[in-house]
Design a protein around this motif. Sequence first.
Motif, PDB file in Angstrom:
ATOM      1  N   GLY A  96       1.712  15.371   2.310  1.00  0.00           N
ATOM      2  CA  GLY A  96       2.528  16.568   2.463  1.00  0.00           C
ATOM      3  C   GLY A  96       1.837  17.838   2.054  1.00  0.00           C
ATOM      4  O   GLY A  96       2.109  18.911   2.606  1.00  0.00           O
ATOM      5  N   ASP A  97       0.914  17.758   1.107  1.00  0.00           N
ATOM      6  CA  ASP A  97       0.276  18.975   0.613  1.00  0.00           C
ATOM      7  C   ASP A  97      -0.880  19.429   1.497  1.00  0.00           C
ATOM      8  O   ASP A  97      -1.162  20.634   1.605  1.00  0.00           O
ATOM      9  CB  ASP A  97      -0.213  18.775  -0.828  1.00  0.00           C
ATOM     10  CG  ASP A  97      -1.082  17.542  -0.978  1.00  0.00           C
ATOM     11  OD1 ASP A  97      -1.156  16.732  -0.019  1.00  0.00           O
ATOM     12  OD2 ASP A  97      -1.689  17.364  -2.056  1.00  0.00           O
ATOM     13  N   THR A  98      -1.561  18.503   2.135  1.00  0.00           N
ATOM     14  CA  THR A  98      -2.745  18.874   2.925  1.00  0.00           C
ATOM     15  C   THR A  98      -2.591  18.577   4.420  1.00  0.00           C
ATOM     16  O   THR A  98      -3.354  19.094   5.230  1.00  0.00           O
ATOM     17  CB  THR A  98      -3.983  18.109   2.419  1.00  0.00           C
ATOM     18  OG1 THR A  98      -3.780  16.703   2.628  1.00  0.00           O
ATOM     19  CG2 THR A  98      -4.210  18.376   0.933  1.00  0.00           C
ATOM     20  N   GLY A  99      -1.651  17.727   4.777  1.00  0.00           N
ATOM     21  CA  GLY A  99      -1.520  17.317   6.178  1.00  0.00           C
ATOM     22  C   GLY A  99      -2.558  16.283   6.588  1.00  0.00           C
ATOM     23  O   GLY A  99      -2.644  15.908   7.756  1.00  0.00           O
ATOM     24  N   LYS A 100      -3.319  15.782   5.612  1.00  0.00           N
ATOM     25  CA  LYS A 100      -4.353  14.790   5.901  1.00  0.00           C
ATOM     26  C   LYS A 100      -3.722  13.437   6.229  1.00  0.00           C
ATOM     27  O   LYS A 100      -2.751  13.022   5.603  1.00  0.00           O
ATOM     28  CB  LYS A 100      -5.287  14.660   4.699  1.00  0.00           C
ATOM     29  CG  LYS A 100      -6.413  13.648   4.896  1.00  0.00           C
ATOM     30  CD  LYS A 100      -7.262  13.552   3.633  1.00  0.00           C
ATOM     31  CE  LYS A 100      -8.362  12.504   3.801  1.00  0.00           C
ATOM     32  NZ  LYS A 100      -9.188  12.361   2.573  1.00  0.00           N
ATOM     33  N   LYS A 101      -4.291  12.738   7.215  1.00  0.00           N
ATOM     34  CA  LYS A 101      -3.803  11.411   7.585  1.00  0.00           C
ATOM     35  C   LYS A 101      -4.705  10.343   6.961  1.00  0.00           C
ATOM     36  O   LYS A 101      -5.917  10.360   7.136  1.00  0.00           O
ATOM     37  CB  LYS A 101      -3.782  11.248   9.106  1.00  0.00           C
ATOM     38  CG  LYS A 101      -2.701  12.063   9.799  1.00  0.00           C
ATOM     39  CD  LYS A 101      -2.683  11.789  11.293  1.00  0.00           C
ATOM     40  CE  LYS A 101      -1.572  12.584  11.990  1.00  0.00           C
ATOM     41  NZ  LYS A 101      -1.539  12.330  13.451  1.00  0.00           N
ATOM     42  N   LYS A 142       0.827  -1.212   0.000  1.00  0.00           N
ATOM     43  CA  LYS A 142       0.000   0.000   0.000  1.00  0.00           C
ATOM     44  C   LYS A 142       0.859   1.259   0.000  1.00  0.00           C
ATOM     45  O   LYS A 142       0.510   2.261  -0.618  1.00  0.00           O
ATOM     46  CB  LYS A 142      -0.937  -0.007   1.208  1.00  0.00           C
ATOM     47  CG  LYS A 142      -2.062  -1.014   1.078  1.00  0.00           C
ATOM     48  CD  LYS A 142      -3.188  -0.708   2.049  1.00  0.00           C
ATOM     49  CE  LYS A 142      -4.377  -1.619   1.793  1.00  0.00           C
ATOM     50  NZ  LYS A 142      -5.529  -1.292   2.654  1.00  0.00           N
ATOM     51  N   ILE A 143       1.980   1.220   0.720  1.00  0.00           N
ATOM     52  CA  ILE A 143       2.881   2.378   0.737  1.00  0.00           C
ATOM     53  C   ILE A 143       3.384   2.657  -0.674  1.00  0.00           C
ATOM     54  O   ILE A 143       3.393   3.808  -1.136  1.00  0.00           O
ATOM     55  CB  ILE A 143       4.057   2.121   1.701  1.00  0.00           C
ATOM     56  CG1 ILE A 143       3.569   2.154   3.148  1.00  0.00           C
ATOM     57  CG2 ILE A 143       5.164   3.162   1.491  1.00  0.00           C
ATOM     58  CD1 ILE A 143       4.621   1.739   4.159  1.00  0.00           C
ATOM     59  N   ASP A 174       5.237  13.227   1.141  1.00  0.00           N
ATOM     60  CA  ASP A 174       4.432  12.517   2.141  1.00  0.00           C
ATOM     61  C   ASP A 174       5.331  11.938   3.230  1.00  0.00           C
ATOM     62  O   ASP A 174       6.544  11.795   3.056  1.00  0.00           O
ATOM     63  CB  ASP A 174       3.646  11.379   1.498  1.00  0.00           C
ATOM     64  CG  ASP A 174       2.588  11.865   0.520  1.00  0.00           C
ATOM     65  OD1 ASP A 174       2.297  13.091   0.540  1.00  0.00           O
ATOM     66  OD2 ASP A 174       2.086  11.053  -0.269  1.00  0.00           O
ATOM     67  N   THR A 175       4.706  11.573   4.353  1.00  0.00           N
ATOM     68  CA  THR A 175       5.423  10.925   5.450  1.00  0.00           C
ATOM     69  C   THR A 175       4.621   9.717   5.928  1.00  0.00           C
ATOM     70  O   THR A 175       3.400   9.801   6.086  1.00  0.00           O
ATOM     71  CB  THR A 175       5.625  11.895   6.633  1.00  0.00           C
ATOM     72  OG1 THR A 175       6.332  13.047   6.180  1.00  0.00           O
ATOM     73  CG2 THR A 175       6.421  11.229   7.743  1.00  0.00           C
ATOM     74  N   ILE A 176       5.316   8.616   6.152  1.00  0.00           N
ATOM     75  CA  ILE A 176       4.682   7.409   6.673  1.00  0.00           C
ATOM     76  C   ILE A 176       4.895   7.370   8.182  1.00  0.00           C
ATOM     77  O   ILE A 176       6.020   7.534   8.662  1.00  0.00           O
ATOM     78  CB  ILE A 176       5.292   6.149   6.030  1.00  0.00           C
ATOM     79  CG1 ILE A 176       5.147   6.221   4.509  1.00  0.00           C
ATOM     80  CG2 ILE A 176       4.623   4.883   6.571  1.00  0.00           C
ATOM     81  CD1 ILE A 176       6.156   5.394   3.775  1.00  0.00           C
ATOM     82  N   LEU A 177       3.819   7.170   8.920  1.00  0.00           N
ATOM     83  CA  LEU A 177       3.877   7.111  10.384  1.00  0.00           C
ATOM     84  C   LEU A 177       3.619   5.682  10.842  1.00  0.00           C
ATOM     85  O   LEU A 177       2.622   5.069  10.458  1.00  0.00           O
ATOM     86  CB  LEU A 177       2.828   8.047  11.001  1.00  0.00           C
ATOM     87  CG  LEU A 177       2.847   9.517  10.551  1.00  0.00           C
ATOM     88  CD1 LEU A 177       1.717  10.290  11.241  1.00  0.00           C
ATOM     89  CD2 LEU A 177       4.189  10.153  10.857  1.00  0.00           C
ATOM     90  N   TYR A 178       4.526   5.151  11.665  1.00  0.00           N
ATOM     91  CA  TYR A 178       4.390   3.778  12.162  1.00  0.00           C
ATOM     92  C   TYR A 178       3.942   3.787  13.622  1.00  0.00           C
ATOM     93  O   TYR A 178       4.428   4.590  14.423  1.00  0.00           O
ATOM     94  CB  TYR A 178       5.719   3.035  12.056  1.00  0.00           C
ATOM     95  CG  TYR A 178       6.136   2.743  10.644  1.00  0.00           C
ATOM     96  CD1 TYR A 178       5.583   1.677   9.946  1.00  0.00           C
ATOM     97  CD2 TYR A 178       7.082   3.536  10.007  1.00  0.00           C
ATOM     98  CE1 TYR A 178       5.959   1.398   8.637  1.00  0.00           C
ATOM     99  CE2 TYR A 178       7.469   3.268   8.695  1.00  0.00           C
ATOM    100  CZ  TYR A 178       6.896   2.203   8.024  1.00  0.00           C
ATOM    101  OH  TYR A 178       7.278   1.936   6.727  1.00  0.00           O
ATOM    102  N   LEU A 195      -0.482   7.450   6.464  1.00  0.00           N
ATOM    103  CA  LEU A 195       0.193   8.246   5.433  1.00  0.00           C
ATOM    104  C   LEU A 195      -0.189   9.704   5.642  1.00  0.00           C
ATOM    105  O   LEU A 195      -1.359  10.064   5.550  1.00  0.00           O
ATOM    106  CB  LEU A 195      -0.212   7.784   4.033  1.00  0.00           C
ATOM    107  CG  LEU A 195       0.477   8.506   2.866  1.00  0.00           C
ATOM    108  CD1 LEU A 195       1.972   8.207   2.875  1.00  0.00           C
ATOM    109  CD2 LEU A 195      -0.139   8.102   1.531  1.00  0.00           C
ATOM    110  N   LEU A 196       0.795  10.526   5.983  1.00  0.00           N
ATOM    111  CA  LEU A 196       0.573  11.956   6.192  1.00  0.00           C
ATOM    112  C   LEU A 196       0.850  12.666   4.877  1.00  0.00           C
ATOM    113  O   LEU A 196       2.000  12.733   4.423  1.00  0.00           O
ATOM    114  CB  LEU A 196       1.492  12.474   7.300  1.00  0.00           C
ATOM    115  CG  LEU A 196       1.366  13.955   7.673  1.00  0.00           C
ATOM    116  CD1 LEU A 196      -0.023  14.256   8.233  1.00  0.00           C
ATOM    117  CD2 LEU A 196       2.436  14.332   8.687  1.00  0.00           C
TER     118      LEU A 196
END
Length: 586
Positions: free
Chosen positions: A568-573, A502-503, A511-515, A565-566
Amino acid sequence: MKPATLYSILLILALAFFLRVYQSGSHGLYLDEKYTMVISQGIVMEGANQKDVFFTPGKTYFTPAEFWKEKTFSDFIEANIRGDIGNSPVYYGFLWLWMKVFGLGDFAVRLLSVVFSTLGVGMLYLFVKRHLKSESLALLSAFIAAIEPFFVAYSHMARNYSLSFLLTLVATHVFLLIVEKLKTKSPARNLYILYGFLLILSLLSHYLTLTVFLAHGIYVLFYVRFRQWFPLLLTVLASVGVVSLWFIFGGGKYTFQTLAHQAQLYRGLAQTNPFDNPYAIILPATLQNVAVKSLPLWADLLIIFNGLGQIDTLGIRNMAIALTLGICAVFVLKKSLTQEKPSLLLVALFAFLLVAGLPFYTVARPQYIVLSTLPSFFYLLLRHLRKSTYQVPTSLLVFLFVLATIPTLFLIVMAFKNNHTYGLTQRYSGFSFPYSILFVAMILREVVSLPKAFQVVFGLVLAVQAYFVVDLLVRLYQDRAPKYTYFVNPRGPNPYALTAEKIMQKYAPGDTILYPSIKLNPMDEIEKTYYPYSIMDAQLTNLYLPKDAAYWQRMDTTQTDQVLLLKGDTGKKIVLFDFEGRKHRY
């Protein structure tokens, strides 16, 4: 080799391979296999040798490229001694090479165990044919090994067990060849070298292979002349010297410390919290507790008695009734076999005694019929062994019995020594199976030699037991055989591979992936890393990400289950995967 024999062994090997490879990649990794995956890549679980990736002050992000940076030989040693107390360097070496060719997928990494287990079936055929001089007994032994649920179960695990079983069987074969050379005073230098090499590989595949070599030592003590000990003793000492180098410079750094810590931990749980703890039911090592815990180990060594050692299921009273009737049936069987043509009345009485207890059992289970036959099967084994003494040396038969029993007896002794029952588990005595299978084959050979009426009775009993063996195999494939797979509720596919997929589908630059990250509670220095929160989910997911990827990733200590998945453009999780109920139980 006759064509019919060749076709037979090839069919048996094909059956063995099919039973092992079927469904082997269907279920996600269980805890020990997770350690296998990271250790084989030279990575310490929870990052003790990845400080620069996860724990550098001021560095909040990491990438797959950083995670996958080149590992040194020291990394592999540290990963092994921290993650598996240095128990399996030989297996991890084989697996590392295997992964270079076949990759890190669940099916691929378990396929190595499938190959080792299938080779074990072929090796058992060669062993029996060479040392017991019987083609038919060799084929029957190989067939039993092919369908043995224990072997099938452990071929489905990316662990060292299938390799260790194979190595010890080959080592025993070479040992017997050396004994033959000693009797004829023939030179055996190459065999000594091979035996020493196998001893090293075996001990460095699993420390408990020591129990097999202990059986070899017992044979030498009783059946080899003292003045012939020197070459064998020198070989063993040289091999142990090589293994000791691993303990001095590698696994020994933590092995004895960890074993002592585990003994203290499990002993404490046995005394204070035997039932409600994170490990298993751990009882104090009283005579009763050890007997109840070890009985299934003895029963399951023989496929015709598999499942008949479960006192909690069958009940002591019911088992006593079944065995009492079974002992009476032995006298009828013995009387019948003294007659040139057994009386049908005696055959009927024998069959009646096997089922006579059904009205008296608390639950009329078919297993009690099989249990009633147990004394008769042992009588047939003794009858067969008496015949075999004309063809097979008594010393060899005694040796096979010792090999079939010493590993389990060793576990029982250690249980009393450590005062807990945690180590009484089948996988630690699995080195006995090739030899116990041989005794089952002898029993079945003797059944075939009986008068037809008795063949029918025993055949019906074996058909009942075959039903339960097939049922066990079915539950094993469904991941619902807890005594071998540890699970009642089936696991799903590998959640870390699904997360990585999925990543790769959804990640975009920026984007940033949060674990998720749970709080750690290290029990000793071995488990202590540099960070109070777990990085396991991040590590296991990165195993399946491209090695050159630059995905930004970081730990999220505010929650314990979701990979996010954070954007980067919207900050949406966005929730990529939720591990809840899919991770911590296995």
